[in-house]
Write a protein that holds these residues in place. Sequence first.
Motif, short mmCIF file in Angstrom:
data_model
loop_
_atom_site.label_atom_id
_atom_site.label_comp_id
_atom_site.label_asym_id
_atom_site.label_seq_id
_atom_site.Cartn_x
_atom_site.Cartn_y
_atom_site.Cartn_z
N ASP A 131 0.83 -1.21 0.00
CA ASP A 131 0.00 0.00 0.00
C ASP A 131 0.86 1.26 0.00
N THR A 132 2.02 1.20 0.64
CA THR A 132 2.88 2.39 0.74
C THR A 132 4.18 2.26 -0.02
N GLU A 133 4.58 1.04 -0.36
CA GLU A 133 5.89 0.83 -0.97
C GLU A 133 5.85 0.60 -2.48
#
Length: 282
Positions: A188-190
């Motif tokens: 989701d963030t990487e």
Amino acid sequence: MLIEVRGTRLYVDERGSADGPALLFLHGGPGSGSYDFLSFQGGRLAKHFHLIGVDQRGVQQSDPLTGPVNELDLVADFEALRETLGLASWSILGHSFGGRLALRYAIMHPTAVTRVIFENPAWDLLLNTETLIRAAQRIAPALQLPPHEGPATTQMLNDRFRLMHQLGDRRMEVYLGPDTQDLELPADTEIPDELHARSGQFSEAIMKTPEFLESLLPLLAQITQPALLIKGAYDPVTSPEEIARFQADVPKGTYYFAKNSAHFVHAEAADAYTELVTSFLS
């Protein structure tokens, strides 16, 4: 690395000894990619296996879609990848939507698949989405399952997924157990937004195909390999009916109930999951 397969390039992440037993991971979503699973299980399973994670055609780090795609295309991609890698056979592990692909692959290429593992599979979308909405009602009791008769349709899926979107930021709660609500999925963030957009295009394309709407429950009886079904106690996807069919129809089937986990057993109970998979495949 990117590997050319059937007119596109698939992103393939290989870990562990090339001489070890080969294990192919098939991600869910549709369009989730292999990044999250490998973040939790890559280092663990690579100690025991030649682990191969692949982003499906058009998903995340693979080349973007340039044409239509269906589940049979994906199975053909996996088989072509096996041949390209020079592997005589491998075991396969499918999570959620990947459980559909694992089932199709196991029966279409029985000599290429030695053992098969299903983690919270989505074999019947009519049953899966009903189970999902029932689980969502624990958070939002006002949600009402739209009436539907007959087999799954694209309109039915759209209606039911729209209900899930009403949960907003609480949607992920449905997929996690009471003790794992703080779990974060690293993709989701990487993973960059551009690659997430590819996954969205893939998901939209494949969900409109007849193959995606097809119930695969009749195929269970055709599994000839030893098979393991992992079901999280709080998983909102795999229905009781699917579990019963697996237990009744799969001659060499083993059922495992992960009592403290939900949809992401491989992340919520990572050590126990590695031990379970390693034991079954050994």
